[in-house]
Design a protein around this motif. Structure first.
Motif, PDB file in Angstrom:
ATOM      1  N   VAL A  89      -1.699   7.267   4.133  1.00 53.33           N
ATOM      2  CA  VAL A  89      -1.978   5.818   4.070  1.00 53.33           C
ATOM      3  C   VAL A  89      -1.673   5.124   5.398  1.00 53.33           C
ATOM      4  O   VAL A  89      -2.549   4.506   6.006  1.00 53.33           O
ATOM      5  CB  VAL A  89      -1.159   5.145   2.928  1.00 53.33           C
TER       6      VAL A  89
ATOM      7  N   PRO B 257      -3.722   6.653   8.757  1.00 50.36           N
ATOM      8  CA  PRO B 257      -5.161   6.322   8.828  1.00 50.36           C
ATOM      9  C   PRO B 257      -5.432   4.834   9.062  1.00 50.36           C
ATOM     10  O   PRO B 257      -6.473   4.470   9.573  1.00 50.36           O
ATOM     11  CB  PRO B 257      -5.701   6.747   7.454  1.00 50.36           C
ATOM     12  N   LEU B 258      -4.473   3.998   8.654  1.00 45.79           N
ATOM     13  CA  LEU B 258      -4.696   2.561   8.820  1.00 45.79           C
ATOM     14  C   LEU B 258      -4.166   2.033  10.150  1.00 45.79           C
ATOM     15  O   LEU B 258      -4.405   0.887  10.511  1.00 45.79           O
ATOM     16  CB  LEU B 258      -4.032   1.794   7.668  1.00 45.79           C
TER      17      LEU B 258
ATOM     18  N   TYR C 239     -11.189  -4.292  11.442  1.00 42.94           N
ATOM     19  CA  TYR C 239     -10.836  -3.383  10.365  1.00 42.94           C
ATOM     20  C   TYR C 239     -10.260  -4.131   9.177  1.00 42.94           C
ATOM     21  O   TYR C 239      -9.488  -5.047   9.314  1.00 42.94           O
ATOM     22  CB  TYR C 239      -9.825  -2.342  10.860  1.00 42.94           C
ATOM     23  N   GLY C 240     -10.582  -3.627   8.013  1.00 44.73           N
ATOM     24  CA  GLY C 240      -9.960  -4.112   6.785  1.00 44.73           C
ATOM     25  C   GLY C 240     -10.379  -5.505   6.444  1.00 44.73           C
ATOM     26  O   GLY C 240      -9.845  -6.104   5.579  1.00 44.73           O
TER      27      GLY C 240
ATOM     28  N   LEU D 298       0.851  -1.205   0.000  1.00 44.59           N
ATOM     29  CA  LEU D 298       0.000   0.000   0.000  1.00 44.59           C
ATOM     30  C   LEU D 298       0.879   1.243   0.000  1.00 44.59           C
ATOM     31  O   LEU D 298       0.602   2.220  -0.699  1.00 44.59           O
ATOM     32  CB  LEU D 298      -0.921  -0.001   1.219  1.00 44.59           C
TER      33      LEU D 298
END
Lengths: 261, 347
Positions: free
Chosen positions: A179, A182-183, A260-261, A161
């Motif tokens: 990137v 925020p993750l 998440y994700g 990413l």
């Protein structure tokens, strides 16, 4: 009705003593003080100040862990830096060593006999018997919890990413802001909660560096030695309540991180 | 367009060695090789994500070897698409816009064109979670193409897709390349995909270029045993020459007629399995015709893989499934087969 496997019953049976070990003493202590006593304790200005100090210094330590620990966690997660395993071992040390040793170690460095201590004194920074000293030892004991949590967060983000972001025109800093952060911010919150929770409960290292100004754990110890169990228990109950709330937060956040994700 | 001049990269357990490639404008270039051959590393080296140890990279005749990744404008679409999970479809596509000084109007026009071309109109507001592999790939392509990159790099673009999306995605890549005329470099280990999409390519093995050139040439005229096997040329026989006639070595009974004289350094004959025909009673004739016995029949979907033995030599053949019915093919059956001299390749 769904049939329960025998092994599940066995595991429940083996888990029960542990749950009782954790809950019974705390429950007994929590239920022992009367409501009036609890109310009186929380209205005591000294107790309130100690509680506030505990929470304030613990949050400050977590703030510094966030500022300085995040870059270190990132480096450990992403880069093959020289001596990585040794650095990781050093970060884990505070979990293993007795906490009074932490206090003694910091004190020996911050004392007038050491150049660092003399330098700090010259620039007006006092460690012994100050909030600064408390924050420093709390940072010391809480840092492994922050760094390990955030490092795991960075490791869970595919490096592709970040690479994709770079090929789309973003620089390294911009990629981190748009990137990576925020993750991983949930992991950072999780790390802050763990670090704060650990710091609030710290006694051994704090009592060496700063008996005064008093934090809640030191006050519990002081009231216990001076007045006995009855007067130390209500403060302990409040401390347990605060820690419990923090860990409820911790569980809620860890759930959202896992989802998440 | 993009030129790699003696590129070398080394890691503790792997290295890319002396890579020279010259990819022309509008090429659809394929980097082909087995897993672990260094194809994807080479793509990342082109983008600047991995610095090269030696050699130079030129883009439009400009040395970009030391240019940072974000300044190269070389787009890379990963096999797993690398979409940002915290952004929705539109936000993903527009991610790079702010770094490229693209006027708002141009960006809007390109966005509209791409979502239309790539069929993303209905999902622009959706989260990227729970989208299909095909949709994710199209978003990843749109995210790169909206920046109008000089070169589009595709890392195994078809291998992560379900079979039902595979053909559509292949068509889409062909269409994008044709419509946008963008120089494209694709990494793949699937030769049929490469044959359909690319016009030029290179075969990589263990970090070295084994062969490069037109895809048809690599396919039909491999220059080594490795390349020949990799492109599916199953019938590879060492040969000996006697009075300008070619014989399969170790046998010396089977003569193979080729339409060319082998080069001085040529040691092998290669015949593609699909170039061998069944000879029926009507007697279609070939310069090379043999009688044999079917030793093995296996199915690979719509085709049959047949092993036929003739004078002790095994020929691998690919025929349609319908041959089983039409010619009553079975193990042990005597058959005649053959191939014209022009399909005989020597290397």
């Amino acid at each position: 009705m769904k049939k329960v496997e025998p092994i599940t019953w066995l595991f429940v049976l083996l888990s029960l003593p542990l749950i009782l070990l954790l809950t019974l003493p705390l429950l007994k202590m929590t239920l022992e003080p009367s409501w009036a006593m609890l109310l009186e304790t929380i209205c005591d200005k000294e107790v309130l100040a100690a509680m506030g100090r505990s929470i304030g210094t613990a949050l400050s330590a977590s703030f510094f862990a966030f500022i300085f620990g995040t870059p270190l966690a990132y480096l450990l997660a992403r880069k093959n830096i020289f001596g990585k395993k040794i650095i990781e071992g050093i970060i884990d040390l505070p979990i293993m060593i007795p906490h009074p040793v932490v206090g003694i170690a910091i004190l020996s460095l911050a004392g007038r006999n050491h150049p660092i201590g003399r330098f700090l004194s010259e620039v007006g920074i006092q460690i012994m018997g100050t909030k600064t000293g408390i924050i420093l030892v709390l940072l010391f004991v809480g840092l492994p919890f922050y760094i390990n949590t955030v490092k795991a967060g960075f490791e869970s983000i595919p490096v592709r990413l970040e690479k994709a972001s770079r090929t789309l025109g973003a620089g390294a800093f911009s990629t981190f802001v748009r990137v990576t952060f925020p993750l991983t911010w949930r992991h950072m919150i999780l790390g802050i909660i763990m670090c704060t929770a650990r710091a609030i409960s710290e006694f051994g290292a704090v009592v060496i560096v700063a008996y005064h100004p008093m934090t809640a754990p030191v006050m519990i110890y002081e009231r216990f030695t001076a007045y006995g169990l009855k007067y130390s228990q209500p403060i302990a109950v409040w401390l347990i309540l605060i820690s419990f709330i923090l860990f409820i937060f911790l569980r809620l956040f860890s759930k959202s991180v896992n989802n998440y994700g | 367009m993009i030129k790699l001049d003696k590129i070398s990269l080394s890691f503790p357990n792997f290295s890319l060695d002396n890579i020279c490639l010259d990819i022309e404008k509008k090429d659809f270039f394929a980097l082909i090789g087995p897993t672990g051959s260094g194809k994807s590393l080479l793509l990342e080296a082109m983008t600047g994500l991995i610095p090269v140890n030696k050699g130079k990279i030129f883009l439009k005749n400009k040395d970009i070897t030391d240019l940072p990744v974000e300044k190269r404008n070389i787009a890379l679409v990963y096999q797993d698409f690398a979409l940002f999970p915290h952004l929705n479809v539109t936000q993903n596509i527009l991610y790079g816009i702010s770094y490229h000084k693209i006027p708002k109007k141009t960006a809007q026009d390109r966005f509209a064109m791409l979502i239309n071309t790539l069929g993303l109109e209905k999902i622009t507001k959706r989260s990227i979670q729970n989208l299909s592999g095909g949709e994710k790939q199209r978003i990843s392509l749109a995210r790169s193409l909206i920046l109008n990159p000089s070169v589009l790099l595709l890392d195994e673009p078809l291998s992560a897709l379900d079979p039902i999306f595979h053909e559509d995605a292949k068509e889409l890549l062909k269409k994008i390349h044709k419509d946008l005329e963008i120089t494209t470099i694709m990494v793949s280990h699937n030769f049929p995909d490469v044959l359909y999409l690319a016009n030029r390519g290179a075969i990589i093995k263990d970090g070295r270029i084994m062969q490069k050139g037109k895809i048809e040439d690599i396919f039909e005229k491999p220059n080594s045993n490795f390349t020949a096997k990799f492109v599916g040329m199953k019938n590879i026989f060492p040969f000996s020459e006697n009075n300008s006639k070619l014989f399969i070595k170790d046998n010396n009974k089977i003569e193979i007629m080729a339409d060319h004289t082998p080069g001085a350094n040529h040691k092998n004959i290669g015949i593609r399995p699909e170039d061998i025909s069944f000879i029926d009673k009507r007697g279609n004739t070939f310069e090379n015709a043999f009688n044999g016995i079917i030793d093995k029949i296996s199915s690979s979907g719509i085709y049959l893989n047949i092993a036929a033995i003739s004078q002790g030599i095994k020929f691998d053949i690919i025929w349609p499934r319908s041959y089983i019915r039409n010619y009553e093919l079975k193990i042990g059956k005597k058959i005649a087969f053959g191939f014209p001299s022009e399909v005989v390749h020597t290397f």
